[in-house]
Design a protein around this motif. Structure first.
Motif, mmCIF file in Angstrom:
data_model
loop_
_atom_site.group_PDB
_atom_site.id
_atom_site.type_symbol
_atom_site.label_atom_id
_atom_site.label_comp_id
_atom_site.label_asym_id
_atom_site.label_seq_id
_atom_site.Cartn_x
_atom_site.Cartn_y
_atom_site.Cartn_z
ATOM 1 N N THR A 2 -10.269 -6.392 -1.552
ATOM 2 C CA THR A 2 -11.460 -6.330 -2.399
ATOM 3 C C THR A 2 -12.703 -6.016 -1.576
ATOM 4 O O THR A 2 -13.591 -5.282 -2.017
ATOM 5 C CB THR A 2 -11.643 -7.671 -3.138
ATOM 6 N N CYS A 3 -12.755 -6.558 -0.363
ATOM 7 C CA CYS A 3 -13.897 -6.304 0.520
ATOM 8 C C CYS A 3 -13.816 -4.914 1.144
ATOM 9 O O CYS A 3 -14.835 -4.250 1.320
ATOM 10 C CB CYS A 3 -13.948 -7.376 1.606
ATOM 11 N N HIS A 4 -12.604 -4.479 1.472
ATOM 12 C CA HIS A 4 -12.390 -3.165 2.099
ATOM 13 C C HIS A 4 -11.548 -2.319 1.136
ATOM 14 O O HIS A 4 -10.319 -2.411 1.119
ATOM 15 C CB HIS A 4 -11.678 -3.325 3.443
ATOM 16 N N ASN A 5 -12.217 -1.510 0.347
ATOM 17 C CA ASN A 5 -11.547 -0.795 -0.743
ATOM 18 C C ASN A 5 -10.447 0.145 -0.271
ATOM 19 O O ASN A 5 -9.529 0.462 -1.037
ATOM 20 C CB ASN A 5 -12.580 -0.002 -1.557
ATOM 21 N N GLU A 6 -10.522 0.617 0.968
ATOM 22 C CA GLU A 6 -9.489 1.525 1.457
ATOM 23 C C GLU A 6 -8.127 0.838 1.566
ATOM 24 O O GLU A 6 -7.093 1.509 1.682
ATOM 25 C CB GLU A 6 -9.892 2.102 2.817
ATOM 26 N N LEU A 7 -8.114 -0.489 1.520
ATOM 27 C CA LEU A 7 -6.858 -1.236 1.599
ATOM 28 C C LEU A 7 -6.276 -1.553 0.221
ATOM 29 O O LEU A 7 -5.187 -2.134 0.137
ATOM 30 C CB LEU A 7 -7.073 -2.548 2.367
ATOM 31 N N LEU A 8 -6.979 -1.191 -0.842
ATOM 32 C CA LEU A 8 -6.515 -1.532 -2.192
ATOM 33 C C LEU A 8 -5.130 -0.980 -2.519
ATOM 34 O O LEU A 8 -4.291 -1.714 -3.068
ATOM 35 C CB LEU A 8 -7.536 -1.051 -3.229
ATOM 36 N N PRO A 9 -4.824 0.292 -2.219
ATOM 37 C CA PRO A 9 -3.472 0.782 -2.547
ATOM 38 C C PRO A 9 -2.369 -0.017 -1.855
ATOM 39 O O PRO A 9 -1.352 -0.351 -2.476
ATOM 40 C CB PRO A 9 -3.505 2.241 -2.068
ATOM 41 N N ARG A 10 -2.560 -0.332 -0.594
ATOM 42 C CA ARG A 10 -1.543 -1.107 0.124
ATOM 43 C C ARG A 10 -1.449 -2.524 -0.431
ATOM 44 O O ARG A 10 -0.353 -3.102 -0.497
ATOM 45 C CB ARG A 10 -1.871 -1.145 1.618
ATOM 46 N N ALA A 11 -2.590 -3.090 -0.827
ATOM 47 C CA ALA A 11 -2.571 -4.438 -1.390
ATOM 48 C C ALA A 11 -1.802 -4.457 -2.708
ATOM 49 O O ALA A 11 -1.027 -5.391 -2.977
ATOM 50 C CB ALA A 11 -3.997 -4.933 -1.601
ATOM 51 N N ARG A 12 -1.996 -3.433 -3.533
ATOM 52 C CA ARG A 12 -1.263 -3.378 -4.804
ATOM 53 C C ARG A 12 0.242 -3.292 -4.563
ATOM 54 O O ARG A 12 1.031 -3.925 -5.273
ATOM 55 C CB ARG A 12 -1.743 -2.179 -5.630
#
Length: 456
Positions: A358-368
């Motif tokens: 959430t803080c680093h949006n570039e990590l959102l796909p991997r988090a999902r």
């Protein structure tokens, strides 16, 4: 002052010394600012040997022992105060009462005698006698003055930071003998006093010590989280103060997380070595997520810590980490505790992954992807599965997700963003929040949407 401290075992001298120091504290700090930091090992012997009756007087001078050169060594010495008691009692059993004598005289080195013998040989031609066979008493309880463990424990002055080797034969035998024997009154008092001393030490550090010293203390604290005197109540109290201080330090300076990336990553990799290391990993996961790995400017650090969290998560999705198929050979209570502890840690890992993305949006796909694997896993604990599913749902609502999972140290204003610090004066509600209370089905309201939106 050092002369009187050498008589630490005499209660009359000990009381007079503490009274003198408290009475003249301001003068000492102005005229001799390095005196107390230099001789804090002697003062620790004094309080260790005389116990709780001098605790209040000692607490008054403890902050004055902290300086740039003594800050880290003092932490280790305070933590190892119970072991100092064991060493002092071992000296007393070997050499008699400590009143009227000093450790320095008991541990007298043979170096001066050897020097005199060499001089005698040089000037008179007489041979040096072989002292190897004259070993004195055969008592196994005698102190080996050459043992670095005892030399460090029983030193009289601060000589810098020295890591103690807990796996050394001397330390292992010392702790084993202590565990198998009943605790003395002095040791019991030290076990009660040490957490209180550490609490004052940490409070003073957060108030007076600069960031560079605090940052240097944190890796040392992490390394000792699982290495301390083996008493359950003592360990619990000390670790609680460790955790409170560590989280307060990260709250004060979130950049510490980025600076300490390597030790944090190492501790996450040791999460299942022992229950204490599991507890440490849990707190580190919380700090990583809560502070966004140090903030939005530390994207590389955030990516590396995210990968460590991913690895920890994926390892636990495998049956080998869960111990499936092996529980029949293990006591059911132990197995239940292990699974509960693991589920608790994984809840924090999942939360840290969601908050970091959430803080680093570039990590959102991997988090999902990570959260979806947990949600689809058959081996996941129900609590972990539920949390991963809830976070996946939140991520479809970016504004709500940022309000709920956003970093506490990063304040962003915008539509749908909730400033939780204003919760005491403003009422803010959003219908999707019902999922956070783990309620099944639609939310219950005492009004209809048609009361808000007129019929067309």
């Amino acid at each position: 002052m050092a002369f009187y401290c050498l008589e630490f075992s005499d209660p009359v001298v000990a009381e007079a010394t503490l009274d003198f120091l408290n009475l003249n504290m301001k003068k000492l700090l102005i005229s001799f600012p390095t005196l107390l930091p230099q001789f804090f090992p002697l003062l620790l012997k004094l309080i260790a040997w005389n116990g709780e009756r001098f605790e209040k007087s000692f607490l008054m001078i403890l902050p004055a022992m902290m300086s740039t050169g003594s800050f880290l060594p003092l932490f280790l010495s305070l933590l190892d105060l119970p072991i100092l008691i064991v060493a002092l009692e071992k000296v007393e059993r070997s050499s008699g009462t400590l009143i009227g004598s000093s450790i320095a005289s008991i541990q007298k080195s043979t170096a001066p005698e050897m020097l005199l013998a060499l001089m005698d040989e040089a000037y008179t031609g007489s041979a040096i006698e072989d002292r190897g066979g004259d070993s004195g008493s055969d008592d196994n309880n005698t102190i080996d003055v050459a043992d670095p463990v005892f030399l460090d424990l029983l030193k009289d002055e601060n000589d810098g930071l020295a890591m103690r080797h807990w796996t050394s034969p001397s330390m292992v035998s010392l702790l084993q003998a202590t565990t198998n024997a009943p605790q003395s009154d002095r040791l019991r008092q030290a076990l009660y006093m040490t957490p209180r001393f550490l609490a004052l030490y940490f409070t003073t550090a957060l108030r007076d010590v600069n960031d560079s010293m605090l940052c240097a203390l944190l890796p040392l604290l992490m390394s000792r989280f699982d290495t301390m005197f083996p008493d359950k109540v003592f360990s619990f109290e000390v670790r609680k103060r460790f955790s409170d201080f560590m989280l307060a330090a990260f709250q004060r300076s979130p950049d510490f997380i980025a600076l300490l990336k390597k030790p944090i990553t190492d501790r996450l990799g040791e999460a299942y070595d022992s229950p204490a290391k599991t507890e440490l990993a849990l707190h580190l996961c919380w700090a990583i997520g809560e502070h966004g790995a140090g903030g939005i400017s530390h994207k590389d650090v955030a990516r590396e810590l995210f990968e460590s969290l991913e690895l920890l998560l994926y390892e636990n999705l495998s049956s080998s980490r869960l111990g499936l198929g092996q529980e029949s050979a293990v006591d059911s209570n132990i197995a239940a505790f292990r699974k509960s502890s693991q589920a608790r840690l994984l809840c924090f890992v999942v939360t840290a992954i969601a908050k970091l993305a959430t803080c680093h949006n570039e990590l959102l796909p991997r988090a999902r992807v990570s959260l979806a694997k947990v949600a689809r896993s058959r081996n996941s604990d129900r609590r972990v599965w539920r949390r991963a599913s809830d976070y996946l749902g939140l991520m479809s609502e970016p504004a709500i997700c940022l309000s709920v999972l956003g970093s506490s140290t990063r304040h962003v204003n915008g539509p749908g963003i909730v400033n939780w610090s204003e919760g005491g004066s403003k009422m803010i509600a959003h219908i999707p929040f019902y999922i956070l209370n783990e309620q099944e089905g639609p939310p219950f309201h005492d009004f209809s949407f048609f009361d808000v939106f007129p019929r067309v």
